[in-house]
Design an enzyme around this catalytic site. Structure first.
Site, PDB file in Angstrom:
ATOM      1  N   ARG A  84      34.925  -4.639  21.119  1.00 19.62           N
ATOM      2  CA  ARG A  84      33.740  -3.944  21.641  1.00 19.62           C
ATOM      3  C   ARG A  84      32.981  -3.165  20.564  1.00 19.62           C
ATOM      4  NH1 ARG A  84      36.296  -0.822  26.477  1.00 19.62           N
ATOM      5  NH2 ARG A  84      38.229  -1.518  25.516  1.00 19.62           N
TER       6      ARG A  84
ATOM      7  N   GLY B 277      50.207  -7.211  24.702  1.00 20.30           N
ATOM      8  CA  GLY B 277      50.317  -5.946  25.427  1.00 20.30           C
ATOM      9  C   GLY B 277      51.132  -4.910  24.667  1.00 20.30           C
TER      10      GLY B 277
ATOM     11  N   ASP C  54      43.736   4.412  17.319  1.00 23.40           N
ATOM     12  CA  ASP C  54      42.318   4.679  17.606  1.00 23.40           C
ATOM     13  C   ASP C  54      42.088   5.967  18.394  1.00 23.40           C
ATOM     14  OD1 ASP C  54      43.303   3.957  20.047  1.00 23.40           O
ATOM     15  OD2 ASP C  54      41.970   2.258  20.365  1.00 23.40           O
TER      16      ASP C  54
ATOM     17  N   ASN D  51      36.624   2.795  21.414  1.00 22.89           N
ATOM     18  CA  ASN D  51      36.533   1.369  21.723  1.00 22.89           C
ATOM     19  C   ASN D  51      35.184   0.780  21.376  1.00 22.89           C
ATOM     20  OD1 ASN D  51      39.190   1.039  22.973  1.00 22.89           O
ATOM     21  ND2 ASN D  51      38.373   2.475  24.482  1.00 22.89           N
TER      22      ASN D  51
ATOM     23  N   ASN E  23      17.536  25.137 -19.773  1.00 18.83           N
ATOM     24  CA  ASN E  23      16.530  24.926 -18.739  1.00 18.83           C
ATOM     25  C   ASN E  23      16.045  23.484 -18.864  1.00 18.83           C
ATOM     26  OD1 ASN E  23      14.520  26.400 -16.740  1.00 18.83           O
ATOM     27  ND2 ASN E  23      13.397  24.875 -17.913  1.00 18.83           N
TER      28      ASN E  23
ATOM     29  N   ARG F 255       5.512  12.827 -28.389  1.00 24.22           N
ATOM     30  CA  ARG F 255       4.435  12.287 -27.550  1.00 24.22           C
ATOM     31  C   ARG F 255       3.190  12.073 -28.404  1.00 24.22           C
ATOM     32  NH1 ARG F 255       1.885  17.752 -26.362  1.00 24.22           N
ATOM     33  NH2 ARG F 255       3.539  18.962 -25.394  1.00 24.22           N
TER      34      ARG F 255
HETATM   35  C1  UD1 Z   1      47.049   1.676  27.586  1.00 24.48           C
HETATM   36  C2  UD1 Z   1      48.044   2.098  28.651  1.00 24.48           C
HETATM   37  C3  UD1 Z   1      47.318   2.968  29.695  1.00 24.48           C
HETATM   38  C4  UD1 Z   1      46.710   4.182  28.989  1.00 24.48           C
HETATM   39  C5  UD1 Z   1      45.794   3.722  27.866  1.00 24.48           C
HETATM   40  C6  UD1 Z   1      45.317   4.910  27.088  1.00 24.48           C
HETATM   41  C7  UD1 Z   1      49.590   0.253  28.831  1.00 24.48           C
HETATM   42  C8  UD1 Z   1      50.041  -0.893  29.651  1.00 24.48           C
HETATM   43  N1  UD1 Z   1      48.558   0.908  29.304  1.00 24.48           N
HETATM   44  O1  UD1 Z   1      45.980   0.975  28.161  1.00 24.48           O
HETATM   45  O2  UD1 Z   1      48.229   3.402  30.673  1.00 24.48           O
HETATM   46  O3  UD1 Z   1      46.002   4.963  29.930  1.00 24.48           O
HETATM   47  O4  UD1 Z   1      46.503   2.852  26.980  1.00 24.48           O
HETATM   48  O5  UD1 Z   1      44.345   4.509  26.196  1.00 24.48           O
HETATM   49  O6  UD1 Z   1      50.192   0.550  27.830  1.00 24.48           O
HETATM   50  N2  UD1 Z   1      47.820  -2.709  21.154  1.00 24.48           N
HETATM   51  C9  UD1 Z   1      48.564  -3.474  20.289  1.00 24.48           C
HETATM   52  N3  UD1 Z   1      49.017  -4.676  20.710  1.00 24.48           N
HETATM   53  C10 UD1 Z   1      48.772  -5.150  21.944  1.00 24.48           C
HETATM   54  C11 UD1 Z   1      48.023  -4.352  22.830  1.00 24.48           C
HETATM   55  C12 UD1 Z   1      47.565  -3.134  22.401  1.00 24.48           C
HETATM   56  O7  UD1 Z   1      48.785  -3.085  19.151  1.00 24.48           O
HETATM   57  O8  UD1 Z   1      49.230  -6.245  22.250  1.00 24.48           O
HETATM   58  C13 UD1 Z   1      47.323  -1.396  20.685  1.00 24.48           C
HETATM   59  C14 UD1 Z   1      45.805  -1.315  20.627  1.00 24.48           C
HETATM   60  O9  UD1 Z   1      45.338  -1.647  19.320  1.00 24.48           O
HETATM   61  C15 UD1 Z   1      45.545   0.149  20.956  1.00 24.48           C
HETATM   62  C16 UD1 Z   1      46.722   0.518  21.867  1.00 24.48           C
HETATM   63  O10 UD1 Z   1      47.732  -0.434  21.641  1.00 24.48           O
HETATM   64  O11 UD1 Z   1      45.616   0.959  19.805  1.00 24.48           O
HETATM   65  C17 UD1 Z   1      46.349   0.538  23.328  1.00 24.48           C
HETATM   66  O12 UD1 Z   1      45.828  -0.709  23.694  1.00 24.48           O
HETATM   67  P1  UD1 Z   1      44.709  -0.833  24.801  1.00 24.48           P
HETATM   68  O13 UD1 Z   1      44.476  -2.256  25.083  1.00 24.48           O
HETATM   69  O14 UD1 Z   1      43.554   0.026  24.459  1.00 24.48           O
HETATM   70  O15 UD1 Z   1      45.462  -0.092  26.004  1.00 24.48           O
HETATM   71  P2  UD1 Z   1      45.401  -0.387  27.520  1.00 24.48           P
HETATM   72  O16 UD1 Z   1      46.336  -1.487  27.821  1.00 24.48           O
HETATM   73  O17 UD1 Z   1      44.006  -0.491  27.946  1.00 24.48           O
HETATM   74 MG    MG Z   2      42.301   1.443  25.338  1.00 25.68          MG
END
Ligand code: UD1
Ligand code: MG
Length: 433
Positions: free
Chosen positions: A16, A85, A110, A228, A361, A424
């Site tokens: 994003r 995830g 982040d 984000n 100066n 000059r």
């Molecule tokens: C996650 C939490 C949510 C919380 C939110 C806060 C879970 C399932 N959910 O949401 O409860 O409110 O964060 O911001 O954990 N990342 C990885 N690898 C991955 C996925 C994510 O390194 O496979 C990292 C991302 O770069 C980021 C962080 O983990 O720094 C969170 O990922 P993001 O996708 O923003 O979190 P959500 O799943 O939306």
């Molecule tokens: Mg997030």
């Protein structure tokens, strides 16, 4: 002594942000996004610290090599090839913690606004209760996108937006994504997490696997703000800048208009210094006592001596050192130059790759010609030199102490001590018929 390790999750794509640059390499207040979390983990003496990288990890590795060279023993990298995830990301990071026994802190790359004191309180709570999991939560005005906290006194579960019922969606206490885990609990249970209906492995599902109460410290919404997109990036930077400005104001720096004053995290400013509206201090500037930086001046990686006045509208570029009681005025650009005490460069000048002694100066509009399109050359000016207005100093050049250059001169030969130089063509007055 109990030990602390850190995991910083940074594998997300940051799609994003709308650009190719990895999200966590965007700079705020002079430091990469991920460095704010990493430096917090370092300040807490976490060892080792694992960064889980994915998208464009080579660029991030390069940034780490440049900025954390002396912490190679402390910082490890794991690569998460497919982002399945947060649960999967932590599972990947744990491979680098096979021999670690203690408390594991999990941060995102982040969320730069988290305060060290908050993390210290969380560590204290976690250790006092001997918990498997402790976390930071927050009551937010708009919980959309966050995991909602379900409680029965203690936290019983976290439900993600995607799975939440309309009633659960109204819950305003949310998961920040900051956790502490007992390492043996985490290692034993991480592989029990399953891929769910949204095709991800959720770290938050671990809450369902502990028999111990899960407690949280509730923090202000501001502290957990993540980045984000570029709007969030600028919002977060604004908050960080406000914190930095307030820190300096509480330490005796007179910032006339903090709303328009930008100070990088590395800058050092002494008591009694004044920053007028629109001042920008970048990199590792050092501003000594009673210096006045006037409006709309930009300074990067420079030192300004005691009682010196800079600007308005000055551009002081890296590797410049200005001594005490100097005056650098409007529309003056200095680069890689050393200016000694009580010297004045008051109007419309360019001075590059130069050393200028004390009590000189440099007249209005004078410039050093330091570049011939291949190389840069030095200009050396001694003490008590007067450079008349609109002088062109062609480097390499040495103007010895006590010399005087006539206005409008072009100087391309060294000037000995106490010498008057004029370079000059002379004026001719001819009668108009
Ligand atoms: C996650 C939490 C949510 C919380 C939110 C806060 C879970 C399932 N959910 O949401 O409860 O409110 O964060 O911001 O954990 N990342 C990885 N690898 C991955 C996925 C994510 O390194 O496979 C990292 C991302 O770069 C980021 C962080 O983990 O720094 C969170 O990922 P993001 O996708 O923003 O979190 P959500 O799943 O939306
Ligand atoms: Mg997030």
């Amino acid at each position: 002594m109990q030990t602390l390790a850190g995991i910083i999750l940074c594998a997300g794509k940051g799609s994003r942000m709308g650009a190719d640059c990895p999200k966590i390499l965007y700079k705020i207040a002079g430091k990469s996004l991920y460095s704010w979390s990493l430096d917090s983990a370092i300040a807490l003496k976490a060892h080792p610290i694992i960064l889980t990288l994915g998208h464009q990890y080579k660029l991030i590795k390069k940034d780490l090599d440049n900025n954390y060279r002396n912490r190679k023993n402390q910082i490890n990298i794991t690569i998460q090839k497919n982002q399945l995830g947060t649960g999967h990301a932590v599972g990947v990071a744990l491979k680098a913690l096979a021999n670690f026994d203690g408390t594991i802190l999990i941060l995102y790359g982040d969320t730069p606004l988290l305060k060290i004191e908050t993390l210290k309180s969380l560590i204290n709570l976690h250790r006092k209760l001997n918990s498997d999991i402790s976390m930071l939560t927050s009551h937010v005005s708009n919980p959309t996108g966050y995991g909602r906290i379900l409680r029965h006194g203690s936290i019983t579960s976290i439900v993600e937006e995607f799975h939440a019922t309309s009633e659960q969606k109204l819950i305003r206490e949310v998961n920040s994504g900051v956790y502490l885990f007992n390492s043996s609990f985490l290692k034993k249970n991480i592989h029990k997490l399953k891929v769910n209906a949204s095709n991800e492995i959720y770290l938050t599902d671990l809450i369902n696997l502990t028999s111990k109460p899960v407690e949280s410290i509730i923090v202000s919404e501001n502290e957990i703000l993540g980045v984000n997109n570029l709007i969030q990036l600028s919002n977060v930077e604004k908050i960080l800048c406000k914190r930095i400005n307030e820190y300096w104001m509480l330490n005796g720096v007179h910032i006339v208009d903090p709303e328009t004053t930008y100070i990088d995290f590395k800058v050092q400013i002494s008591k009694g210094a004044v920053l007028e509206p629109g001042v920008v201090l970048i990199g590792s500037c050092k501003i000594l006592p009673e210096a006045i930086i006037k409006s709309y001046s930009i300074l990067e990686d420079v030192t300004i001596g005691e009682n010196s006045h800079i600007g308005p509208f000055a551009n002081i570029r890296p590797k410049t050192i200005i001594g005490s009681k100097c005056k650098i005025g409007n529309f003056v650009e200095l680069k890689e130059s050393n200016v000694q005490k009580r010297t004045k460069i008051n109007h419309l000048s360019y001075v590059g790759n130069s050393s200028i002694g004390k009590f000189c100066n440099i007249g209005a509009g004078s410039i050093t010609c330091n570049y011939d399109s291949y190389h840069k050359y030095d200009t050396r000016i001694g003490n008590e030199v007067f450079v008349g207005s609109n002088t062109t100093l062609i480097a390499p050049l040495c103007v010895h102490s006590g010399s005087y250059i006539a206005a409008g001169s072009t100087i391309n030969n060294d000037i000995p001590k106490k010498t008057f130089a004029i370079g000059r063509s002379f004026q001719q007055n001819k009668q108009i018929k």
